[in-house]
Design an enzyme around this catalytic site. Sequence first.
Site, PDB file in Angstrom:
ATOM      1  N   LYS A 185      38.547  43.219  37.950  1.00  0.00           N
ATOM      2  CA  LYS A 185      39.745  42.442  37.608  1.00  0.00           C
ATOM      3  C   LYS A 185      40.474  43.048  36.407  1.00  0.00           C
ATOM      4  O   LYS A 185      39.950  43.941  35.750  1.00  0.00           O
ATOM      5  CB  LYS A 185      39.367  40.989  37.298  1.00  0.00           C
ATOM      6  CG  LYS A 185      38.449  40.336  38.315  1.00  0.00           C
ATOM      7  CD  LYS A 185      39.168  39.876  39.554  1.00  0.00           C
ATOM      8  CE  LYS A 185      38.175  39.151  40.454  1.00  0.00           C
ATOM      9  NZ  LYS A 185      38.681  38.734  41.723  1.00  0.00           N
TER      10      LYS A 185
HETATM   11  C1  LIG Z   1      37.702  37.813  42.417  1.00  0.00           C
HETATM   12  C2  LIG Z   1      38.215  36.642  43.170  1.00  0.00           C
HETATM   13  C3  LIG Z   1      37.603  35.384  43.093  1.00  0.00           C
HETATM   14  C4  LIG Z   1      36.386  35.096  42.243  1.00  0.00           C
HETATM   15  O1  LIG Z   1      35.412  36.030  42.337  1.00  0.00           O
HETATM   16  P1  LIG Z   1      34.074  35.977  41.473  1.00  0.00           P
HETATM   17  O2  LIG Z   1      33.370  37.235  41.922  1.00  0.00           O
HETATM   18  O3  LIG Z   1      33.340  34.747  41.872  1.00  0.00           O
HETATM   19  O4  LIG Z   1      34.416  35.975  40.031  1.00  0.00           O
HETATM   20  C5  LIG Z   1      38.184  34.341  43.770  1.00  0.00           C
HETATM   21  N1  LIG Z   1      39.299  34.502  44.500  1.00  0.00           N
HETATM   22  C6  LIG Z   1      39.916  35.694  44.607  1.00  0.00           C
HETATM   23  C7  LIG Z   1      41.162  35.806  45.407  1.00  0.00           C
HETATM   24  C8  LIG Z   1      39.376  36.820  43.965  1.00  0.00           C
HETATM   25  O5  LIG Z   1      39.975  38.011  44.092  1.00  0.00           O
END
Ligand SMILES: *Cc1c(COP(=O)(O)O)cnc(C)c1O
Length: 384
Positions: A185
């Site tokens: 992210k």
């Molecule tokens: C990254 C992401 C999440 C959450 O991911 P985690 O691995 O649980 O932190 C949720 N929704 C979207 C669209 C994502 O890209």
Amino acid sequence: MTAAYSIPLSGPDVTQREIDAVLAVLATPQLSLGPRLPEFEKRIAAFTGAKHALAVNSGTSGLHLCIRALGIADGDEVITTPFSFIASANCALFERAKPVFVDIDPVTLNIDPAKIETAITPRTKAILPVDVFGLPADMKRICAIAEKHGLAVIEDSCEALGASIDGRQAGRWGDCGVFGFYPNKQMTTGEGGAIITDRDDIAALCASMRNQGRDDGMGWLAHARLGYNYRLSDINCALGIAQLERMDGILAARAQVAAWYAAELAALAPHVIRPPEPPAGVVRSWFVYVIQLPGGYTAEQRNALITHLRGRGIGCSHYFPCIHLQPLYAKSFGYARGDFPVTEGISDRTMALPFFNRLTQPQVNTVVRELAAWLAANTPGGRA
Ligand SMILES: *Cc1c(COP(=O)(O)O)cnc(C)c1O
């Protein structure tokens, strides 16, 4: 599962300042529920402009708590997009609610607001739009629809920290919004996430539920409601604070990499469709760089391109496979190909290219050169 590519799909950007911040916590007795947690939350709230921010151990945990805080339960329906990461839909299943999919807009790749109202039933409780690839969903129209029908809005902004519409940050448009801090992210805490909300009731419930159902002022072994251990440790929070402190630089670095791609890929039009320009007033926060092959190409050809690039040491990936066609969803709900044709067509022809803060211009150049070479040999109906 992760091959070592000479140009990886993604890569963390952790500086000595972040390493020092983490080590400083390790030298204290408070590795969790210490001072870094409220400090990180205060900074997330300040960055986004939200009244409350609650740090949790993943974006998925954050979405789950929002579903629970809004009282969404057995048989309720949550409207969302089939073109997302699976957690956007799974969070409803956790509470035995039903994710109801609505097809996407073929340009923005976000849920198509024009198709939402026909999906609303007496069981609908919430709309859960996703800011896919860091481009905010059409939150003004979505919130207007929600208000008209008395529905809650949970904004999945896990890919969009730093994006905004008319100056209002992603995640702030609905009743609550969620960010994710996995290493791919915009900013990372290793694992982690955050819920933001202006609603005191949602903030209080989420704070309690992430900490085993404890309430403020209650003892360690007193539990007011069903809760979880969704806490984010002070070690993670220290990393998050340091990352957030240089967030402007991080977002600028990502925008620079995207600009290099856009300039280089212009020469390959119309064989490569670049990410769309945001509508007026919308600021995108670059999460991944996803390109699209045009309509004449098949999923098999897209897959062959991915295989070709990987063979050349370039990390790339299918982004996203349709949620409704994942085995769990096809089996549980009887979804099949043809149910969401726009999503399926897009999903067949999209792919993520290497994209991270420290990607260099020569690396972008190498990726595009290999892409061009494959296209020259594999253009439908003849050579490009
Ligand atoms: C990254 C992401 C999440 C959450 O991911 P985690 O691995 O649980 O932190 C949720 N929704 C979207 C669209 C994502 O890209």
